[in-house]
Motif scaffolding. Sequence first.
Motif, PDB file in Angstrom:
ATOM      1  N   THR A   1       0.841  -1.205   0.000  1.00 22.65           N
ATOM      2  CA  THR A   1       0.000   0.000   0.000  1.00 22.65           C
ATOM      3  C   THR A   1       0.869   1.246   0.000  1.00 22.65           C
ATOM      4  O   THR A   1       0.602   2.201  -0.743  1.00 22.65           O
ATOM      5  CB  THR A   1      -0.905  -0.002   1.246  1.00 22.65           C
ATOM      6  OG1 THR A   1      -1.596  -1.253   1.299  1.00 22.65           O
ATOM      7  CG2 THR A   1      -1.905   1.131   1.196  1.00 22.65           C
ATOM      8  N   ALA A   2       1.914   1.241   0.814  1.00 23.37           N
ATOM      9  CA  ALA A   2       2.801   2.402   0.875  1.00 23.37           C
ATOM     10  C   ALA A   2       3.483   2.629  -0.472  1.00 23.37           C
ATOM     11  O   ALA A   2       3.643   3.772  -0.922  1.00 23.37           O
ATOM     12  CB  ALA A   2       3.854   2.191   1.966  1.00 23.37           C
ATOM     13  N   ALA A   3       3.865   1.526  -1.123  1.00 25.51           N
ATOM     14  CA  ALA A   3       4.515   1.652  -2.432  1.00 25.51           C
ATOM     15  C   ALA A   3       3.545   2.232  -3.459  1.00 25.51           C
ATOM     16  O   ALA A   3       3.918   3.058  -4.288  1.00 25.51           O
ATOM     17  CB  ALA A   3       5.035   0.290  -2.899  1.00 25.51           C
ATOM     18  N   ALA A   4       2.311   1.776  -3.393  1.00 21.41           N
ATOM     19  CA  ALA A   4       1.305   2.262  -4.338  1.00 21.41           C
ATOM     20  C   ALA A   4       1.145   3.776  -4.203  1.00 21.41           C
ATOM     21  O   ALA A   4       0.973   4.492  -5.195  1.00 21.41           O
ATOM     22  CB  ALA A   4      -0.024   1.554  -4.114  1.00 21.41           C
ATOM     23  N   LYS A   5       1.238   4.254  -2.973  1.00 25.56           N
ATOM     24  CA  LYS A   5       1.136   5.705  -2.755  1.00 25.56           C
ATOM     25  C   LYS A   5       2.283   6.429  -3.444  1.00 25.56           C
ATOM     26  O   LYS A   5       2.142   7.592  -3.841  1.00 25.56           O
ATOM     27  CB  LYS A   5       1.151   6.024  -1.251  1.00 25.56           C
ATOM     28  CG  LYS A   5      -0.117   5.634  -0.521  1.00 25.56           C
ATOM     29  CD  LYS A   5      -0.297   6.483   0.771  1.00 25.56           C
ATOM     30  CE  LYS A   5      -1.566   6.078   1.498  1.00 25.56           C
ATOM     31  NZ  LYS A   5      -1.340   4.995   2.482  1.00 25.56           N
ATOM     32  N   ARG A   6       3.418   5.755  -3.547  1.00 26.67           N
ATOM     33  CA  ARG A   6       4.563   6.349  -4.239  1.00 26.67           C
ATOM     34  C   ARG A   6       4.511   6.065  -5.744  1.00 26.67           C
ATOM     35  O   ARG A   6       5.452   6.338  -6.469  1.00 26.67           O
ATOM     36  CB  ARG A   6       5.869   5.774  -3.671  1.00 26.67           C
ATOM     37  CG  ARG A   6       6.252   6.326  -2.315  1.00 26.67           C
ATOM     38  CD  ARG A   6       7.578   5.738  -1.804  1.00 26.67           C
ATOM     39  NE  ARG A   6       7.444   4.423  -1.229  1.00 26.67           N
ATOM     40  CZ  ARG A   6       7.896   3.290  -1.787  1.00 26.67           C
ATOM     41  NH1 ARG A   6       8.518   3.331  -2.939  1.00 26.67           N
ATOM     42  NH2 ARG A   6       7.742   2.123  -1.186  1.00 26.67           N
ATOM     43  N   GLY A   7       3.413   5.487  -6.181  1.00 30.14           N
ATOM     44  CA  GLY A   7       3.249   5.188  -7.595  1.00 30.14           C
ATOM     45  C   GLY A   7       3.958   3.935  -8.055  1.00 30.14           C
ATOM     46  O   GLY A   7       4.165   3.734  -9.254  1.00 30.14           O
TER      47      GLY A   7
ATOM     48  N   GLU B   1      11.345  -9.250  -2.629  1.00 31.12           N
ATOM     49  CA  GLU B   1      10.366  -8.180  -2.853  1.00 31.12           C
ATOM     50  C   GLU B   1      10.897  -7.246  -3.909  1.00 31.12           C
ATOM     51  O   GLU B   1      12.090  -6.909  -3.899  1.00 31.12           O
ATOM     52  CB  GLU B   1      10.106  -7.404  -1.553  1.00 31.12           C
ATOM     53  CG  GLU B   1       8.995  -8.007  -0.724  1.00 31.12           C
ATOM     54  CD  GLU B   1       8.639  -7.199   0.496  1.00 31.12           C
ATOM     55  OE1 GLU B   1       8.745  -7.763   1.598  1.00 31.12           O
ATOM     56  OE2 GLU B   1       8.268  -6.018   0.351  1.00 31.12           O
ATOM     57  N   VAL B   2      10.023  -6.848  -4.799  1.00 32.64           N
ATOM     58  CA  VAL B   2      10.410  -5.957  -5.895  1.00 32.64           C
ATOM     59  C   VAL B   2       9.454  -4.778  -5.957  1.00 32.64           C
ATOM     60  O   VAL B   2       8.324  -4.863  -5.485  1.00 32.64           O
ATOM     61  CB  VAL B   2      10.378  -6.712  -7.252  1.00 32.64           C
ATOM     62  CG1 VAL B   2      11.387  -7.837  -7.274  1.00 32.64           C
ATOM     63  CG2 VAL B   2       8.976  -7.248  -7.559  1.00 32.64           C
ATOM     64  N   GLU B   3       9.932  -3.710  -6.551  1.00 36.90           N
ATOM     65  CA  GLU B   3       9.051  -2.580  -6.858  1.00 36.90           C
ATOM     66  C   GLU B   3       9.250  -2.190  -8.309  1.00 36.90           C
ATOM     67  O   GLU B   3      10.386  -1.992  -8.750  1.00 36.90           O
ATOM     68  CB  GLU B   3       9.357  -1.378  -5.953  1.00 36.90           C
ATOM     69  CG  GLU B   3       8.588  -1.403  -4.659  1.00 36.90           C
ATOM     70  CD  GLU B   3       8.723  -0.137  -3.838  1.00 36.90           C
ATOM     71  OE1 GLU B   3       8.335  -0.185  -2.656  1.00 36.90           O
ATOM     72  OE2 GLU B   3       9.210   0.896  -4.359  1.00 36.90           O
ATOM     73  N   ILE B   4       8.136  -2.102  -9.013  1.00 39.15           N
ATOM     74  CA  ILE B   4       8.183  -1.741 -10.425  1.00 39.15           C
ATOM     75  C   ILE B   4       7.699  -0.307 -10.585  1.00 39.15           C
ATOM     76  O   ILE B   4       6.679   0.090 -10.008  1.00 39.15           O
ATOM     77  CB  ILE B   4       7.269  -2.674 -11.250  1.00 39.15           C
ATOM     78  CG1 ILE B   4       7.671  -4.135 -11.045  1.00 39.15           C
ATOM     79  CG2 ILE B   4       7.326  -2.312 -12.734  1.00 39.15           C
ATOM     80  CD1 ILE B   4       6.699  -5.134 -11.663  1.00 39.15           C
ATOM     81  N   ASP B   5       8.432   0.459 -11.372  1.00 41.38           N
ATOM     82  CA  ASP B   5       7.987   1.806 -11.736  1.00 41.38           C
ATOM     83  C   ASP B   5       7.189   1.656 -13.024  1.00 41.38           C
ATOM     84  O   ASP B   5       7.779   1.430 -14.090  1.00 41.38           O
ATOM     85  CB  ASP B   5       9.223   2.690 -11.942  1.00 41.38           C
ATOM     86  CG  ASP B   5       8.863   4.084 -12.427  1.00 41.38           C
ATOM     87  OD1 ASP B   5       9.786   4.886 -12.639  1.00 41.38           O
ATOM     88  OD2 ASP B   5       7.663   4.375 -12.600  1.00 41.38           O
TER      89      ASP B   5
END
Lengths: 767, 154, 267
Positions: free
Chosen positions: A443-449, A623-627
């Motif tokens: 959720t926090a990542a989603a807030k950062r887009g 864990e990964v984060e995709i832009d």
Amino acid sequence: MSEIHAANRREDLRLITGRGRYTADWSLPGQLHACFLRSDRAHAEIVSIDARPALARPGVVAVFTGADAVAAGYTQFPNLMSFTGRGGTTILKPERPVLAAGKVRYVGETVAMVVAESALAAQDALDAIEIEYKDLPVAVTVEDALAAAGPQLHANVPGNLCFEYETGNAAAVDQAFATAAHVSRLKVVTSRVAPNPMEPRACLVSYDAAGDGYDIYTCSQGIVMLRRQFSVLTGVPEEKLRFHLHDVGGSFGQRSAVYPEYAAQMIAAKKLGRPVKWVSSRSEGFMSDSHGRGIAIAGELALDRDGRFLAARYQFDCDMGAYLTPTGPVSHLRNPATLMTGVYRIPALYGSFRVVLTNTVPVAAYRGAGRPDIAYAVERLVDHAASELNIERTELRRRNFIPPDAFPYKTPTMGVYEQSDFAGCLDKALEDADWAGFAKRRTAAAKRGKLRGIGLSTIIEASGAGMYPKDQVAIEFDAQGKLTVYTVSLSSGQGHETTFAAIVAQTLGVPAEAVTLRESVQGKDLTGNHTGGSRSLVGAGSVCKLAAQKLIEHAKPLAAEELELEPSQVDYADGAFRERGGDKMIALMKLAQKHAAKIPHPLNVTAEASVGSTWPNGCHIAEVEIDPATGVTQIMSYVAVDDSGNVINHSIVEGQVHGGVVQGAGQIFGEQVIYDRDSGQLLTGSFSDYSMPRAGVLRDIHVGDHPLPSKLNALGAKGVGESGCTASLSTFANAMTDALRPLGVPHLDMPFTPSKVWHAIQNAKAK
Amino acid sequence: MTKIELTVNGTKHTCEVEDRTLLVDLLRDQLGLTGTHVGCDTSQCGCCTVHVNGRAIKSCTLLAVQATGADVVTIEGMSRGGKLHPVQQAFTDCHGLQCGFCTPGMIMAVAALLKDNPHPSEAEIHHGLEGNLCRCTGYINIVKAVKRSAEAMK
Amino acid sequence: MFEFDYVKAKSLPDAAALIAANPEAKLLAGGMTLIPTLKQRLARPSHLIDVGGLPELRGIEMKDGRLAIGAAMQHHEVATSTVVKKAIPALAYLAGHIGDPQVRNRGTLGGSVANNDPVADYPAAVLALDSMVVTNKREIAAADFFQGMFATALEEGEIIVRLLFAVPRRAAYEKFPHPASGYAMTAVFVAETAAGVRVAVTGAGPGVFRWSDAENVLAKKLSPAALDGLKVDPNDMNEDIHATREYRANLVKVMAQRAVEKLLATK
């Protein structure tokens, strides 16, 4: 066995001060230099080749072509495929002259060799060789190679299909599928990659006319197997092949084989009576060092109403390149066949394999050698099934783990797993990764887009069963009474000089500095396995312990004599033989010194053991984060909890996991060998086009362990060298899939390049 | 053939080179300093990194003739009087090397990085290592070694 | 490499004379492009004329309100120069992200600009800032200088001496590096110049170009959101094994937006 956390390795001092001796660092007086003319096309007949203009160039001493290779009889490479295929067939082996004769079959194939007074003179003369080709149609994919109208690469391999193999019980599987409540299906492809150890290949060959023998300096993974391979290829008896193997700059499976260049150099060295040296360039390496992976796997999983696995079926298409390497076919069949059930209890299992030749660089074992591939297929399929059935991913796995009381577990295909605690590794990894807290992080990542995903794999490996039935280790004392341990393994970064020496030192109760390890030394009459398949510590390492124990027993009578006691009155502890209940004692090293003048030294011992596969296993979570704007992925965290049995040196184990995971990350996020489908040209021929991982790709890895000591070797260890690769492909892919699934992106195969990920997101949006 | 003079690890050398001879080839083949390695041919891997007049340079991408009059330091020149340079010490302390092939170039790059930026952040370390490839370590312990070096050189 | 003769030029006129006398000669400064090219045997010059040490090509200073950078200034010198950081910090940032540290210790401004690699960094700044390319013969405006892939307005034997950059009110550079080579897969230099907002794009097309649609829109409102409605034609973009033309077209927009965001954040 007590653990060591010490980082400083014995080999470090020479390596950090520039005193390592890698193959290119060696030179012999009077040496000549070789340079290879390589095919610039993927499939063609050699119509004519005229080397005379090159001979006229300054400094050129000789030029060799396919005719020389054929005349020498250097045309049949060894193959380690040890089992029969469908219908009792054996693998069809194409001929491979060490310099192409008649035909070229991949871009980069050796066609001619110029030998000159300097490397530059040899290179200068290459373009003077006149060669005429007649182009033939090209097949760089398995699909094109198997197509009815596809080009035929070798006369003796119809349809480019050199082997078909099956394992398991097709009938039982079919029956299970017919009545299953649910069937999940997933096709995956492990991309073809280039191992790319940092040291380019090199070889220096000297011929000794008096003895009709050869001295060979090259990069290797172990003397015994290399010597055998050279002998099979060239027909030169093993005792006439002397190897000088020193520092190796990484191997990862690419170094275990004999290569055509080395044999061509033997021809030249013999004919010209001078040593011949060759150092590959990186660009040459991309088109001549063995490639890795390249398996297409179609998996199907049958489940019952409660999500229990009933059966699994896999079809493997293995792209082997234009010729068979010694390790490629066997490792890409045996390891997947052995590990097809993964960590799960699956009553019925069936796998069928096709080994196919294409107009590409030959494929060999590459870190994991089929284990990462099958783990990828299994773990992606399990995640896929979980998603389709709406059963939580860890729960579906737990439901199907082979339970602790089922060990030793005979799999439906091949192999017997030793005691493992899959749930224990999973529990620990989930905790270390804070799996429970992921939703908040998403959720926090989603807030950062950003799109955040978490993925896991629970996997098991069979460490190498061994090409040779036993591993031997010798302990010898020199004229000063100093102790040296000899093995036939060969470290290329794994730190054997530290760990194996420490094993002997600890067993003997002497300081580590008192023991020196030397590997793959010419002239030692020892047999054993090369370093590969994560088996050196388990094999050679455990025999080091046995050798030390044997030394103590062997030395006792001499010590007793020295102390004027009966052997039954003598005990050994802390490096010395001691009078039971008395004060007399003599240190082992002192005893050795006293007898140092004797030949052979009376305390020399050789120990051996047959050590087969061990079963390292574990759970990895990423864990990964995709832009989504750019498709770029950042790896946010990585947890590896492995059961590597007893850990001898934590620092070394961590290093192996780090390296393996980052190689996996490299493959998942951008490494790929790419050929142009029409022309067969290699499009990724240098580091400018082949995306190697750089510092920062993974900030840290939490390396945890959940060890269950192995009963299958004297150290209780399980191999760890390949675990990082084996688990990380599926772990990263599962994390990426998790991040992309909410957008409706279906299964995506590696590599997850920014462009590919971005397109997948766009396509999903458009629906 | 061209005659050049240069100082390498404090020693003056006079050498005869072809104009096309690369500095790395001069170091390795003529001066026997094989600690500097060649790992690629597109100037990307950094295994050949040395210091030329105090700056980290890829010696595979410099002609020997361009280095005439220069002060060159290679990995062999990093330890003084048998004592390891703090960067060398940090690499072994942190298990920042496995096969060791990229290590000399890596150490030279790190020493130069810390000269320009004695207290780099992790991001700056990553940025500073963009010119060096390693296949064995996954870089994690190398970054630790850089941090340890920075501490030691305070 | 093929053989060649290496000559160290003694002065700018000497360099000009040498190159005029030897039509197959090439100029050498940092060598970060030329030497790899020679190692691949893709070029066969008769001579290499080293101009890297010529004092006429060195120096960073403010000159009549413009930033003058000598052609032989290395990327790390530009990146760390207090003069550049004060006048055009975005230019220092750009120089600090070319290649890698070792490359930055040798590569030069003049070498990069003369080569006009479609994936190089400097051309974006040179074009966006309406710079002047000063050679040993004349001054060429940036708009006239870049003429397509590896093509420039330089005549045979003409030598770049320095570049003159007009100082913008604000500027920013946003680069998406190529995952293998480190060059620009797409990079955008945005500047508020005396002549208006300039947006120059490198890496995406066959050569550096100004994105006039973006400039027009940003002239009205200088914000990343202002670019939302714009479309970049994928047909104008490069395509290769790493990125499709549609992806590059997307990157142009995203990098431009991020560059504008960065620009707005500078003081």
